[in-house]
Design an enzyme around this catalytic site. Structure first.
Site, short mmCIF file in Angstrom:
data_model
loop_
_atom_site.label_atom_id
_atom_site.label_comp_id
_atom_site.label_asym_id
_atom_site.label_seq_id
_atom_site.Cartn_x
_atom_site.Cartn_y
_atom_site.Cartn_z
N LYS A 67 -11.30 -4.33 -3.17
CA LYS A 67 -12.41 -2.86 -3.37
C LYS A 67 -11.33 -1.96 -4.40
O LYS A 67 -12.44 -1.27 -4.88
CB LYS A 67 -13.21 -2.26 -2.32
N LYS A 122 -4.78 -9.74 -6.25
CA LYS A 122 -6.47 -10.57 -5.86
C LYS A 122 -7.40 -9.40 -5.81
O LYS A 122 -7.72 -7.75 -6.30
CB LYS A 122 -5.90 -9.84 -3.72
N LYS A 179 1.44 -1.19 0.23
CA LYS A 179 0.16 -0.19 0.08
C LYS A 179 0.73 1.25 0.09
O LYS A 179 0.61 2.34 -0.75
CB LYS A 179 -1.20 0.20 1.09
P1 TYM Z 1 -10.62 -5.77 4.65
O1 TYM Z 1 -11.94 -5.16 4.56
O2 TYM Z 1 -10.06 -5.95 4.08
O3 TYM Z 1 -11.03 -7.49 4.75
C1 TYM Z 1 -12.10 -8.47 5.19
C2 TYM Z 1 -12.03 -10.06 5.29
O4 TYM Z 1 -12.26 -10.25 3.72
C3 TYM Z 1 -11.03 -11.20 3.31
N1 TYM Z 1 -10.87 -11.11 1.63
C4 TYM Z 1 -11.02 -11.81 1.19
N2 TYM Z 1 -10.97 -13.13 0.95
C5 TYM Z 1 -10.81 -13.57 0.07
N3 TYM Z 1 -10.61 -12.91 -1.77
C6 TYM Z 1 -10.18 -12.16 -1.96
N4 TYM Z 1 -9.60 -11.70 -2.67
C7 TYM Z 1 -10.34 -11.28 -0.21
N5 TYM Z 1 -10.32 -9.95 0.20
C8 TYM Z 1 -10.67 -9.73 1.09
C9 TYM Z 1 -10.52 -10.72 4.09
O5 TYM Z 1 -8.76 -11.75 4.38
C10 TYM Z 1 -10.89 -10.66 5.36
O6 TYM Z 1 -10.75 -11.71 5.81
N6 TYM Z 1 -7.27 -6.70 8.05
C11 TYM Z 1 -8.84 -7.11 7.96
C12 TYM Z 1 -9.86 -6.49 9.05
C13 TYM Z 1 -10.09 -6.65 10.40
C14 TYM Z 1 -9.76 -7.88 11.18
C15 TYM Z 1 -9.92 -7.62 12.81
C16 TYM Z 1 -9.97 -8.65 10.91
C17 TYM Z 1 -9.95 -5.51 11.39
N7 TYM Z 1 -9.14 -6.13 12.27
C18 TYM Z 1 -9.81 -8.79 13.33
C19 TYM Z 1 -10.37 -10.17 11.75
C20 TYM Z 1 -9.83 -9.54 12.43
C21 TYM Z 1 -8.51 -6.61 6.89
O7 TYM Z 1 -8.69 -7.70 5.54
O8 TYM Z 1 -10.20 -6.26 6.15
#
Ligand code: TYM
Length: 332
Positions: free
Chosen positions: A200, A197, A116
């Protein structure tokens, strides 16, 4: 605790959630909801790590929408607690304390931070310390299992290492959590480019990169029919390109059929047939979800009541942990 495994996970309310978020995370939360003790969070403080793209009114609205998305996808408020991260102040307090014991080198090594930071010119310090806030989310609830997509594996390793380090320095304070990554759907790739991947941020200016959970069936079908496959015109099991593997992985995550068996069914056939089956499976999977989402969004009072009840319960757990943490470090 009830004796059942305590689970915590969350999604950032940036943009509209996509098929990767659903298959990699939310679908597995729902699948194991009955046998576990669940806490699901909308991580709006994490969304602030990209302040230049965050509009306050949009963030507020997206946080609520994300709660409705969890519910519409099958999260049952009788079985799971649901809340918005910033509504429980202890997350920020614990994140600060954890920042003070996180070695800078551990944070600088995080691949998501490096990727990022490389894409943007200047980045806020919050982007660097994103993993300590994530560790705070998890450790605050004595979480045992964290169900996430594959891209979060390194952040979970960081959380485990940090919990062990803290326990070593200040005595046994935190439960060391395990990560849970699904067999299918753990890494959904971009439909227009299966080497990256599904994300968003890329979807913002590439309309056929992702399937948004709120896309119309027509748009979903179009994006899948246009998906990248390979230069040949029929599927050969001995040389599956990333785009083809991605489509099979999506289908497998939805219907539970192993990709090897999907591959056998499509051997020697044109990609159009596979795409058609994937498109139909995705549309049918999301149809009841979308109906429920729109119903929920028209019932403001229900969402408010549910959030208030859930947040009060979550706060009580967070407060108990923080009493322990403050005593451990000497700020009680
Ligand atoms: P975020 O919003 O980026 O992603 C949320 C969840 O979606 C999964 N994910 C995917 N899984 C499969 N294929 C993809 N292309 C893909 N893109 C996203 C992510 O692995 C995630 O599970 N940092 C975390 C948010 C967070 C969190 C936490 C998670 C903040 N605190 C505590 C667990 C526990 C995140 O990736 O958000």
């Amino acid at each position: 605790m009830s004796g059942r495994t305590r689970v915590f996970s969350g999604v950032q309310p940036t943009g509209t959630l996509h098929l990767g978020n659903y298959l990699g995370a939310i679908k597995q939360w729902v699948a194991h909801q009955d046998e576990r003790e669940n806490i699901f969070c909308v991580v709006d403080l994490h969304a602030l790590t990209v302040p230049e793209v965050i509009d306050p009114a949009v963030l507020r609205a997206k946080s609520r929408e994300t709660v409705a998305i969890y519910l519409a996808a099958g999260i049952d408020p009788e079985k799971s607690l649901l809340f918005i991260q910033s509504h429980v102040r202890e997350h920020s307090e614990l994140a600060w304390i954890l920042n003070c014991v996180s070695p800078l080198g551990w944070l600088e090594r995080m691949t998501q931070f490096k990727a990022k930071a490389e894409r943007r010119g200047t980045v806020g310090t919050g982007l660097l310390t994103y993993p300590t806030l994530m560790a705070a989310d998890i450790l605050l609830y004595d979480t045992q299992v964290v169900p996430v997509g594959e891209d979060q594996k390194q952040h979970l390793e960081f959380t485990r290492d940090l919990a062990l380090r803290f326990n070593n320095m200040f005595g046994d304070t935190f439960v060391v959590p395990e990560v849970s990554i699904p067999k299918a759907g753990a890494r959904v790739m971009g439909l227009d480019d299966a080497t990256v991947k599904m994300s968003k941020s890329i979807a913002v200016d590439r309309p056929h990169h992702a399937i948004s959970l709120l896309d119309t069936p027509k748009k979903m079908k179009k994006s899948i029919m246009k998906a990248q496959t390979d230069s040949g015109c029929e599927y050969r099991p001995d040389h599956a390109e990333p785009g083809v593997r991605n489509l099979m992985g999506i289908l497998s995550a939805i219907n539970g059929e192993p990709t090897s068996s999907i591959g056998e069914r499509y051997a020697g056939q044109g990609y159009g047939y596979l795409k058609k089956e994937v498109a139909e499976a995705v549309v049918e999977e999301l149809r009841p979800f979308q109906e429920e989402y729109h119903r929920l969004m028209s019932d403001e009072a229900y969402l408010d009541r549910l959030l208030a009840e859930s947040t009060a319960k979550v706060r009580a757990i967070a407060e108990t942990t923080m009493t322990r943490v403050r005593a451990a470090v000497g700020i009680d």
